[in-house]
Write a protein that holds these residues in place. Structure first.
Motif, mmCIF file in Angstrom:
data_model
loop_
_atom_site.group_PDB
_atom_site.id
_atom_site.type_symbol
_atom_site.label_atom_id
_atom_site.label_comp_id
_atom_site.label_asym_id
_atom_site.label_seq_id
_atom_site.Cartn_x
_atom_site.Cartn_y
_atom_site.Cartn_z
ATOM 1 N N THR A 29 0.834 -1.201 0.000
ATOM 2 C CA THR A 29 0.000 0.000 0.000
ATOM 3 C C THR A 29 0.865 1.246 0.000
ATOM 4 O O THR A 29 2.060 1.191 0.304
ATOM 5 C CB THR A 29 -0.935 0.028 1.226
ATOM 6 N N ILE A 30 0.238 2.371 -0.327
ATOM 7 C CA ILE A 30 0.921 3.659 -0.336
ATOM 8 C C ILE A 30 -0.064 4.738 0.098
ATOM 9 O O ILE A 30 -1.259 4.650 -0.196
ATOM 10 C CB ILE A 30 1.500 3.976 -1.728
ATOM 11 N N GLU A 31 0.448 5.725 0.822
ATOM 12 C CA GLU A 31 -0.393 6.853 1.207
ATOM 13 C C GLU A 31 -0.313 7.893 0.104
ATOM 14 O O GLU A 31 0.772 8.362 -0.246
ATOM 15 C CB GLU A 31 0.056 7.441 2.539
ATOM 16 N N TRP A 32 -1.443 8.256 -0.459
ATOM 17 C CA TRP A 32 -1.522 9.209 -1.561
ATOM 18 C C TRP A 32 -1.598 10.631 -1.014
ATOM 19 O O TRP A 32 -1.754 10.845 0.180
ATOM 20 C CB TRP A 32 -2.737 8.864 -2.418
ATOM 21 N N ALA A 33 -1.475 11.625 -1.866
ATOM 22 C CA ALA A 33 -1.471 13.032 -1.465
ATOM 23 C C ALA A 33 -2.765 13.449 -0.778
ATOM 24 O O ALA A 33 -2.773 14.391 0.017
ATOM 25 C CB ALA A 33 -1.220 13.913 -2.683
ATOM 26 N N ASP A 34 -3.868 12.770 -1.053
ATOM 27 C CA ASP A 34 -5.148 13.121 -0.427
ATOM 28 C C ASP A 34 -5.289 12.551 0.979
ATOM 29 O O ASP A 34 -6.307 12.745 1.636
ATOM 30 C CB ASP A 34 -6.320 12.671 -1.301
ATOM 31 N N GLY A 35 -4.262 11.823 1.451
ATOM 32 C CA GLY A 35 -4.269 11.269 2.796
ATOM 33 C C GLY A 35 -4.829 9.864 2.890
ATOM 34 O O GLY A 35 -4.757 9.252 3.949
ATOM 35 N N ASN A 36 -5.393 9.345 1.814
ATOM 36 C CA ASN A 36 -5.932 7.988 1.810
ATOM 37 C C ASN A 36 -4.843 6.978 1.465
ATOM 38 O O ASN A 36 -3.859 7.310 0.813
ATOM 39 C CB ASN A 36 -7.077 7.859 0.798
ATOM 40 N N VAL A 37 -5.041 5.739 1.897
ATOM 41 C CA VAL A 37 -4.105 4.655 1.617
ATOM 42 C C VAL A 37 -4.711 3.779 0.527
ATOM 43 O O VAL A 37 -5.860 3.359 0.618
ATOM 44 C CB VAL A 37 -3.836 3.818 2.891
ATOM 45 N N TYR A 38 -3.914 3.527 -0.533
ATOM 46 C CA TYR A 38 -4.373 2.748 -1.679
ATOM 47 C C TYR A 38 -3.410 1.602 -1.939
ATOM 48 O O TYR A 38 -2.228 1.696 -1.621
ATOM 49 C CB TYR A 38 -4.431 3.627 -2.942
ATOM 50 N N PRO A 39 -3.886 0.523 -2.569
ATOM 51 C CA PRO A 39 -2.975 -0.548 -2.990
ATOM 52 C C PRO A 39 -1.991 -0.017 -4.029
ATOM 53 O O PRO A 39 -2.344 0.818 -4.864
ATOM 54 C CB PRO A 39 -3.903 -1.590 -3.615
ATOM 55 N N LEU A 40 -0.748 -0.498 -3.998
ATOM 56 C CA LEU A 40 0.291 -0.063 -4.926
ATOM 57 C C LEU A 40 0.684 -1.226 -5.826
ATOM 58 O O LEU A 40 1.041 -2.301 -5.347
ATOM 59 C CB LEU A 40 1.526 0.427 -4.171
ATOM 60 N N ILE A 41 0.622 -0.998 -7.136
ATOM 61 C CA ILE A 41 1.029 -1.996 -8.117
ATOM 62 C C ILE A 41 2.159 -1.398 -8.944
ATOM 63 O O ILE A 41 2.006 -0.320 -9.521
ATOM 64 C CB ILE A 41 -0.149 -2.414 -9.008
ATOM 65 N N THR A 42 3.298 -2.078 -8.984
ATOM 66 C CA THR A 42 4.447 -1.620 -9.758
ATOM 67 C C THR A 42 4.408 -2.267 -11.139
ATOM 68 O O THR A 42 4.275 -3.483 -11.245
ATOM 69 C CB THR A 42 5.760 -1.973 -9.046
ATOM 70 N N VAL A 43 4.509 -1.442 -12.181
ATOM 71 C CA VAL A 43 4.501 -1.933 -13.558
ATOM 72 C C VAL A 43 5.835 -1.607 -14.214
ATOM 73 O O VAL A 43 6.489 -0.628 -13.872
ATOM 74 C CB VAL A 43 3.333 -1.330 -14.374
ATOM 75 N N GLU A 44 6.256 -2.440 -15.153
ATOM 76 C CA GLU A 44 7.533 -2.238 -15.843
ATOM 77 C C GLU A 44 7.457 -1.100 -16.858
ATOM 78 O O GLU A 44 8.410 -0.349 -17.015
ATOM 79 C CB GLU A 44 7.957 -3.523 -16.544
ATOM 80 N N VAL A 45 6.344 -0.996 -17.565
ATOM 81 C CA VAL A 45 6.208 0.008 -18.613
ATOM 82 C C VAL A 45 4.858 0.691 -18.468
ATOM 83 O O VAL A 45 3.840 0.037 -18.259
ATOM 84 C CB VAL A 45 6.295 -0.642 -20.018
ATOM 85 N N SER A 46 4.867 2.010 -18.565
ATOM 86 C CA SER A 46 3.626 2.784 -18.585
ATOM 87 C C SER A 46 3.758 3.834 -19.685
ATOM 88 O O SER A 46 4.754 3.886 -20.399
ATOM 89 C CB SER A 46 3.389 3.458 -17.230
ATOM 90 N N SER A 47 2.760 4.686 -19.810
ATOM 91 C CA SER A 47 2.831 5.726 -20.835
ATOM 92 C C SER A 47 3.983 6.696 -20.568
ATOM 93 O O SER A 47 4.456 7.373 -21.470
ATOM 94 C CB SER A 47 1.516 6.500 -20.899
ATOM 95 N N ASP A 48 4.469 6.740 -19.332
ATOM 96 C CA ASP A 48 5.568 7.643 -18.983
ATOM 97 C C ASP A 48 6.922 7.113 -19.451
ATOM 98 O O ASP A 48 7.862 7.894 -19.631
ATOM 99 C CB ASP A 48 5.590 7.855 -17.469
ATOM 100 N N SER A 49 7.039 5.794 -19.677
ATOM 101 C CA SER A 49 8.330 5.242 -20.079
ATOM 102 C C SER A 49 8.279 4.454 -21.386
ATOM 103 O O SER A 49 9.308 3.990 -21.849
ATOM 104 C CB SER A 49 8.873 4.324 -18.977
ATOM 105 N N HIS A 50 7.110 4.292 -21.976
ATOM 106 C CA HIS A 50 6.995 3.517 -23.220
ATOM 107 C C HIS A 50 7.602 4.300 -24.382
ATOM 108 O O HIS A 50 7.356 5.496 -24.531
ATOM 109 C CB HIS A 50 5.534 3.203 -23.517
#
Length: 83
Positions: free
Chosen positions: A34-55
């Protein structure tokens, strides 16, 4: 839709492993991490190898492939002789 047969659809944070960029979106994917997001809520975190930011298609950075090395490896493997 039938009730009880569809997976839960909830907010999830995806992190690009290459650039570290994070995206908050909704998905049926889940994770124990999990990770705490900027809004203060905790969300599940999924790590991906490629996204639109690195494709390469979206970033414009193309990878150079060693085609000459592949051809030489092919010729060595199949021992190209004159026909």
């Amino acid at each position: 839709m039938k009730s009880g047969i569809h997976p839960a659809y909830a907010p999830v944070v995806f992190r690009d492993a290459t650039t570290g960029t994070q995206f908050l979106t909704r998905s049926t994917a889940t994770s124990e991490t999990t990770i705490e997001w900027a809004d203060g809520n905790v969300y599940p975190l999924i790590t991906v190898e490629v996204s639109s930011d690195s494709h390469p298609f979206w970033t414009g950075n193309q990878r150079v492939m060693d085609t000459a090395g592949r051809v030489e490896k092919f010729h060595r493997k199949y021992d190209r002789r004159s026909v």
